[in-house]
Design a protein around this motif. Structure first.
Motif, mmCIF file in Angstrom:
data_model
loop_
_atom_site.group_PDB
_atom_site.id
_atom_site.type_symbol
_atom_site.label_atom_id
_atom_site.label_comp_id
_atom_site.label_asym_id
_atom_site.label_seq_id
_atom_site.Cartn_x
_atom_site.Cartn_y
_atom_site.Cartn_z
ATOM 1 N N SER A 126 33.506 3.858 -19.627
ATOM 2 C CA SER A 126 32.759 2.615 -19.538
ATOM 3 C C SER A 126 33.675 1.515 -19.024
ATOM 4 C CB SER A 126 32.167 2.243 -20.895
ATOM 5 O OG SER A 126 33.179 2.118 -21.858
ATOM 6 N N TYR A 127 33.060 0.561 -18.346
ATOM 7 C CA TYR A 127 33.764 -0.592 -17.800
ATOM 8 C C TYR A 127 32.711 -1.639 -17.446
ATOM 9 C CZ TYR A 127 32.240 1.273 -13.291
ATOM 10 O OH TYR A 127 31.478 1.741 -12.251
ATOM 11 N N THR A 128 33.150 -2.813 -17.018
ATOM 12 C CA THR A 128 32.242 -3.867 -16.592
ATOM 13 C C THR A 128 32.334 -3.983 -15.080
ATOM 14 O OG1 THR A 128 32.578 -5.037 -18.661
ATOM 15 C CG2 THR A 128 31.640 -6.294 -16.850
ATOM 16 N N GLN B 154 27.754 16.799 -13.874
ATOM 17 C CA GLN B 154 26.430 16.290 -14.247
ATOM 18 C C GLN B 154 26.577 14.952 -14.961
ATOM 19 O OE1 GLN B 154 24.804 19.615 -16.542
ATOM 20 N NE2 GLN B 154 26.134 20.890 -15.286
ATOM 21 N N PRO B 155 26.544 13.841 -14.199
ATOM 22 C CA PRO B 155 26.683 12.526 -14.819
ATOM 23 C C PRO B 155 25.346 11.993 -15.321
ATOM 24 C CG PRO B 155 26.583 12.293 -12.453
ATOM 25 C CD PRO B 155 26.528 13.773 -12.742
ATOM 26 N N HIS B 156 25.398 11.152 -16.351
ATOM 27 C CA HIS B 156 24.208 10.500 -16.894
ATOM 28 C C HIS B 156 24.568 9.059 -17.218
ATOM 29 C CE1 HIS B 156 22.180 14.347 -17.283
ATOM 30 N NE2 HIS B 156 23.289 14.813 -17.817
ATOM 31 N N GLY B 157 23.760 8.127 -16.719
ATOM 32 C CA GLY B 157 23.979 6.718 -16.997
ATOM 33 C C GLY B 157 22.797 5.902 -16.523
ATOM 34 N N ASP B 158 22.538 4.795 -17.196
ATOM 35 C CA ASP B 158 21.404 3.944 -16.828
ATOM 36 C C ASP B 158 21.560 3.333 -15.438
ATOM 37 O OD1 ASP B 158 20.248 4.481 -19.258
ATOM 38 O OD2 ASP B 158 20.997 2.642 -20.209
ATOM 39 N N HIS B 159 22.795 3.205 -14.956
ATOM 40 C CA HIS B 159 23.036 2.574 -13.658
ATOM 41 C C HIS B 159 22.856 3.542 -12.483
ATOM 42 C CE1 HIS B 159 26.739 4.616 -14.617
ATOM 43 N NE2 HIS B 159 27.101 4.519 -13.354
ATOM 44 N N LEU B 160 22.734 4.824 -12.747
ATOM 45 C CA LEU B 160 22.615 5.815 -11.671
ATOM 46 C C LEU B 160 21.188 5.844 -11.128
ATOM 47 C CD1 LEU B 160 24.658 8.748 -13.237
ATOM 48 C CD2 LEU B 160 25.406 7.116 -11.493
ATOM 49 N N PRO B 161 21.043 6.067 -9.834
ATOM 50 C CA PRO B 161 19.684 6.149 -9.280
ATOM 51 C C PRO B 161 18.982 7.408 -9.779
ATOM 52 C CG PRO B 161 21.319 6.708 -7.601
ATOM 53 C CD PRO B 161 22.069 6.247 -8.810
ATOM 54 N N VAL B 162 17.668 7.332 -9.891
ATOM 55 C CA VAL B 162 16.884 8.481 -10.322
ATOM 56 C C VAL B 162 15.894 8.845 -9.226
ATOM 57 C CG1 VAL B 162 17.074 8.026 -12.787
ATOM 58 C CG2 VAL B 162 15.221 7.014 -11.508
ATOM 59 N N GLU B 163 15.539 10.101 -9.198
ATOM 60 C CA GLU B 163 14.570 10.577 -8.225
ATOM 61 C C GLU B 163 13.205 9.983 -8.552
ATOM 62 O OE1 GLU B 163 12.780 14.878 -6.757
ATOM 63 O OE2 GLU B 163 14.445 14.801 -8.151
ATOM 64 N N PRO B 164 12.498 9.475 -7.543
ATOM 65 C CA PRO B 164 11.184 8.902 -7.840
ATOM 66 C C PRO B 164 10.218 9.988 -8.300
ATOM 67 C CG PRO B 164 11.576 8.962 -5.469
ATOM 68 C CD PRO B 164 12.839 9.409 -6.123
ATOM 69 N N PRO C 204 27.522 -4.099 -17.692
ATOM 70 C CA PRO C 204 28.287 -3.053 -18.383
ATOM 71 C C PRO C 204 27.858 -1.672 -17.875
ATOM 72 C CG PRO C 204 26.691 -4.069 -19.879
ATOM 73 C CD PRO C 204 26.587 -4.787 -18.577
ATOM 74 N N ILE C 205 28.813 -0.867 -17.534
ATOM 75 C CA ILE C 205 28.567 0.484 -17.029
ATOM 76 C C ILE C 205 29.036 1.472 -18.092
ATOM 77 C CG2 ILE C 205 29.121 2.157 -15.225
ATOM 78 C CD1 ILE C 205 27.539 -0.253 -14.191
ATOM 79 N N HIS C 206 28.170 2.399 -18.449
ATOM 80 C CA HIS C 206 28.507 3.447 -19.404
ATOM 81 C C HIS C 206 28.007 4.768 -18.831
ATOM 82 C CE1 HIS C 206 29.546 5.209 -23.229
ATOM 83 N NE2 HIS C 206 28.391 5.862 -23.209
ATOM 84 N N LEU C 207 28.895 5.731 -18.721
ATOM 85 C CA LEU C 207 28.536 7.009 -18.119
ATOM 86 C C LEU C 207 29.026 8.136 -19.018
ATOM 87 C CD1 LEU C 207 28.226 8.011 -14.634
ATOM 88 C CD2 LEU C 207 29.971 9.301 -15.804
ATOM 89 N N THR C 208 28.176 9.119 -19.235
ATOM 90 C CA THR C 208 28.574 10.350 -19.911
ATOM 91 C C THR C 208 28.475 11.466 -18.887
ATOM 92 O OG1 THR C 208 26.329 10.817 -20.653
ATOM 93 C CG2 THR C 208 27.737 9.574 -22.154
#
Length: 151
Positions: free
Chosen positions: A80-82, A101-111, A88-92
């Motif tokens: 995580s970082y800003t 296989q990354p997961h995070g709210d900031h990553l784009p998602v397939e429509p 705020p960026i948080h990635l698991t």
């Protein structure tokens, strides 16, 4: 002539001093030569005989990273970082035989598909797949003739 050479020499010295004092301008995420970012936490467990390891690093500027790995080369962790805009960026993540296989709210998602697929279409797809598995493909013969009579 002497004054011209002396003035040129003075000008060159002034330019050299100005260039020597010029430092690159700092940008976000790139520390200048005088900036130091302290490490708050640095815990490491080095790989053992089976390949298991882990580490946690945290810095004064808000970067936090944890990772562990084990047998077969699989890894998992978080960081995580800003971002520069203050988000705020948080990635698991998990990295294994299936890849990274990354997961995070900031990553784009397939429509999402624009509309649901009707059940009769799904049934037809399943039937075609079933028929395709159950039949063998015949090789056409080299003989041609009229079609068989209707029964």
């Amino acid at each position: 002539m002497y004054s011209y050479v002396l003035s040129q020499l003075v000008m060159l010295v002034l330019v050299a001093v100005a260039l020597a004092e010029k430092r690159p301008s700092p940008t976000y995420g790139t520390p200048s030569y005088s900036d130091e970012i302290g490490i708050i936490r640095d815990d490491r467990v080095h790989p053992d005989a089976q390949g298991y390891y882990s580490f946690t690093v945290e810095t004064e500027d808000g970067i936090h990273r944890e990772e562990s790995g084990g047998e077969g080369g699989s890894q998992q962790g978080t960081y995580s970082y800003t971002s520069p805009d203050g988000t705020p960026i948080h990635l698991t993540f998990v990295a294994n035989e299936g890849g990274f296989q990354p997961h995070g709210d900031h990553l784009p998602v397939e429509p999402e598909f624009p509309h649901p697929i009707p059940q009769f279409v799904l049934d037809q797809i399943a039937k075609a797949a079933e028929e395709d598995r159950g039949t063998s493909r015949e090789i056409p013969s080299g003989r041609y003739g009229p079609p068989p009579p209707y029964q």
